[in-house]
Enzyme design. Structure first.
Site, mmCIF file in Angstrom:
data_model
loop_
_atom_site.group_PDB
_atom_site.id
_atom_site.type_symbol
_atom_site.label_atom_id
_atom_site.label_comp_id
_atom_site.label_asym_id
_atom_site.label_seq_id
_atom_site.Cartn_x
_atom_site.Cartn_y
_atom_site.Cartn_z
ATOM 1 N N ARG A 129 0.789 -1.236 0.000
ATOM 2 C CA ARG A 129 0.000 0.000 0.000
ATOM 3 C C ARG A 129 0.822 1.289 0.000
ATOM 4 O O ARG A 129 1.908 1.333 0.583
ATOM 5 C CB ARG A 129 -0.929 0.010 1.228
ATOM 6 C CG ARG A 129 -2.026 -1.042 1.113
ATOM 7 C CD ARG A 129 -2.847 -1.166 2.368
ATOM 8 N NE ARG A 129 -3.936 -2.139 2.182
ATOM 9 C CZ ARG A 129 -3.764 -3.472 2.228
ATOM 10 N NH1 ARG A 129 -2.588 -4.001 2.483
ATOM 11 N NH2 ARG A 129 -4.792 -4.283 2.005
ATOM 12 N N HIS A 154 -0.883 -2.578 -4.380
ATOM 13 C CA HIS A 154 -0.242 -3.363 -5.443
ATOM 14 C C HIS A 154 -0.260 -2.657 -6.802
ATOM 15 O O HIS A 154 -0.586 -3.260 -7.834
ATOM 16 C CB HIS A 154 -0.892 -4.736 -5.560
ATOM 17 C CG HIS A 154 -0.755 -5.598 -4.330
ATOM 18 N ND1 HIS A 154 0.354 -5.567 -3.517
ATOM 19 C CD2 HIS A 154 -1.591 -6.528 -3.782
ATOM 20 C CE1 HIS A 154 0.196 -6.440 -2.526
ATOM 21 N NE2 HIS A 154 -0.966 -7.028 -2.652
ATOM 22 N N HIS A 225 3.042 -12.594 -6.007
ATOM 23 C CA HIS A 225 1.909 -12.769 -5.087
ATOM 24 C C HIS A 225 1.339 -14.189 -5.156
ATOM 25 O O HIS A 225 0.110 -14.365 -5.233
ATOM 26 C CB HIS A 225 0.835 -11.730 -5.408
ATOM 27 C CG HIS A 225 -0.017 -11.364 -4.239
ATOM 28 N ND1 HIS A 225 -0.683 -12.291 -3.469
ATOM 29 C CD2 HIS A 225 -0.311 -10.153 -3.701
ATOM 30 C CE1 HIS A 225 -1.346 -11.668 -2.518
ATOM 31 N NE2 HIS A 225 -1.135 -10.371 -2.632
ATOM 32 N N ASP A 297 -1.512 -9.806 8.274
ATOM 33 C CA ASP A 297 -1.372 -9.101 6.997
ATOM 34 C C ASP A 297 -0.335 -8.009 7.258
ATOM 35 O O ASP A 297 -0.632 -6.820 7.160
ATOM 36 C CB ASP A 297 -2.727 -8.531 6.557
ATOM 37 C CG ASP A 297 -2.733 -8.121 5.090
ATOM 38 O OD1 ASP A 297 -1.654 -8.157 4.463
ATOM 39 O OD2 ASP A 297 -3.805 -7.758 4.577
ATOM 40 N N GLU A 363 5.230 -12.536 0.725
ATOM 41 C CA GLU A 363 5.668 -11.649 -0.358
ATOM 42 C C GLU A 363 6.912 -10.895 0.086
ATOM 43 O O GLU A 363 6.852 -10.083 1.016
ATOM 44 C CB GLU A 363 4.555 -10.654 -0.688
ATOM 45 C CG GLU A 363 3.244 -11.298 -1.054
ATOM 46 C CD GLU A 363 2.055 -10.446 -0.641
ATOM 47 O OE1 GLU A 363 1.905 -9.339 -1.169
ATOM 48 O OE2 GLU A 363 1.286 -10.876 0.233
HETATM 49 C C1 BGC Z 1 -2.237 -7.542 1.070
HETATM 50 C C2 BGC Z 1 -3.641 -7.860 1.521
HETATM 51 C C3 BGC Z 1 -4.488 -8.038 0.320
HETATM 52 C C4 BGC Z 1 -3.913 -9.142 -0.531
HETATM 53 C C5 BGC Z 1 -4.684 -9.272 -1.806
HETATM 54 C C6 BGC Z 1 -1.735 -8.710 0.305
HETATM 55 O O1 BGC Z 1 -0.452 -8.473 -0.127
HETATM 56 O O2 BGC Z 1 -1.388 -7.183 2.126
HETATM 57 O O3 BGC Z 1 -4.158 -6.856 2.352
HETATM 58 O O4 BGC Z 1 -5.814 -8.321 0.637
HETATM 59 O O5 BGC Z 1 -2.584 -8.876 -0.830
HETATM 60 O O6 BGC Z 1 -4.483 -10.473 -2.420
#
Ligand code: BGC
Length: 399
Positions: A129, A154, A225, A297, A363
């Site tokens: 973010r 992202h 991802h 998260d 990630e």
């Molecule tokens: C984020 C999550 C998000 C997800 C989406 C992650 O990298 O931190 O908040 O919902 O990606 O697939």
């Protein structure tokens, strides 16, 4: 169950027996299936025979393709050029049974219509973010495409996950994806040329080497991802997986998942994964950070074991399969996401739904919101410089 459902299930069970590459193709025509088997066999034989396989079309008619890497253990990694994406990864479990540990979809149309666009994709131009979709660089404020409440997640609405990458497969062990993100695309300055090389080694490592150059100062944070379930795609929740993360601190977040700027010790909190711990051990604990993340998260600040080279970031073991995944990286951070936003709205290639917490992500990255956080390692890339980073996911079975 209706007859239709029984037929569907039978078809998928038949597909399952063929393994991921076979599966993806066998759900197309017989001719495609023939081609697929031929390609898998010939890919193992050598470079000259490397072939791409059709993976369906986007609404605008653009065709996507599948690229398969195979090593001497018959480990197979399959990618598509839509989003420069990992679709499946077949590794042997403790009984030698090939197990697809990456959650993915059966064709490009399914990826394009997913409620979560990120499954297996290369993420950019900025992973995770950026607060309020804004940052200032060299005195100029940039406004980004906002797609997560008030924030940019992202790389924005389209990001790198919803674009076609140019693919080359030089040999059976590697595939190279390239993408030119235009100046001001999603609001970011600079034409950014990105290159990602995925390599499958005979040591059962999936290696990811990233490169990027720009013609204007910009910010870059690239990652992959992949959603993993080491017991196999669709085999239930991941709460019994044992996770170890090589980090003494993490970056706490506010209720919109933007880092507060502080580094907090993991000791004595549900965030302590310094020793192998089941993911579910403390996930339901009363804790403000777990409430903010709706589970895990969070970005972990990796302990640097040595001054150069890759850090061993994490290790995860599938409790049922005995499959172990070790993560190594040049990056300073690791986002551990426990699949809290998975809602069972999308269907995986094996026929199961993407149910709550049935996959996790690790990630490797620079820290979220770094462009607005002067104390975090810089993500600025200038013309004349080359961004380079690498991550390895290494697979073995528990002894
Ligand atoms: C984020 C999550 C998000 C997800 C989406 C992650 O990298 O931190 O908040 O919902 O990606 O697939």
């Amino acid at each position: 169950m209706t007859k239709k459902h029984t037929l569907f299930l039978l078809l998928f069970t038949a597909c399952l027996g063929l393994g991921a590459t076979g599966l993806l193709q066998s759900c197309e025509t017989k001719a495609e299936k023939g081609k697929s088997e031929h390609a898998a066999a010939t890919a193992a034989e050598g470079a000259a025979a490397v072939k791409r396989l059709p993976f369906g079309k986007l609404k605008n008619g653009t065709e996507a393709y599948l690229y398969t890497l195979t090593n001497k253990h018959n480990t197979q990694a399959t990618f598509t050029d839509y989003g420069g994406r990992l679709v499946s990864l077949q590794v042997p479990d403790k009984n030698g049974k090939m197990t697809d540990v990456v959650a993915g979809m059966s064709g490009v149309a399914a990826y394009a219509s997913n409620t979560d666009a990120y499954f297996g994709a290369t993420i950019g131009r900025y992973g995770n973010r950026i607060a309020n979709g804004k940052f200032t660089l060299d005195g100029k404020e940039y406004t980004l495409s906002v797609n997560n409440g008030a924030n940019t997640l992202h790389g924005g609405k389209k990001g790198f996950q919803k674009v076609m990458w140019e693919a080359q497969q030089p040999d059976a062990r590697s595939v190279v994806f390239q993408y030119l993100a235009k100046d001001m695309e999603e609001g970011f300055p600079g034409n950014l040329h990105v290159k990602v090389t995925y390599t499958l080694t005979d040591e059962n490592e999936l290696r990811m080497d990233y490169e990027a150059t720009t013609d204007k100062p910009t910010v870059v944070n690239l990652t992959n991802h992949a959603y993993f379930n080491l017991n196999g795609e669709g085999s239930g929740d991941i709460l019994g997986h044992r996770l170890q993360i090589n980090a003494d601190t993490y970056t706490p977040v506010d209720a919109t998942l933007i880092p507060t700027g502080k580094l907090a010790p993991v000791a004595g909190t549900p965030f302590d994964f310094r020793k192998p711990t089941p993911i579910g051990a403390s996930i339901e604990t009363e804790n403000e950070q777990l409430t903010n993340g709706k589970g895990y998260d969070h970005n972990y600040v990796l302990n640097k074991e040595k001054s150069t080279g890759m850090t061993r970031a994490a290790s995860v073991t599938g409790d049922k399969s005995g499959i172990v995944m070790d993560v190594y990286t040049l990056e300073p951070g690791l986002q551990f996401y426990s699949g809290n936003f998975m809602k069972g709205k999308n269907t995986f290639k094996g026929g199961s739904k993407d149910d709550y917490r049935t996959a996790f992500c690790l990630e490797t990255q620079h820290f979220p919101d770094s462009p607005n956080q002067p104390s975090f390692p810089s993500t600025v890339l200038k013309p004349g410089e080359t961004y380079r980073t690498s991550t390895v996911y290494k697979f073995a079975v528990q002894k």
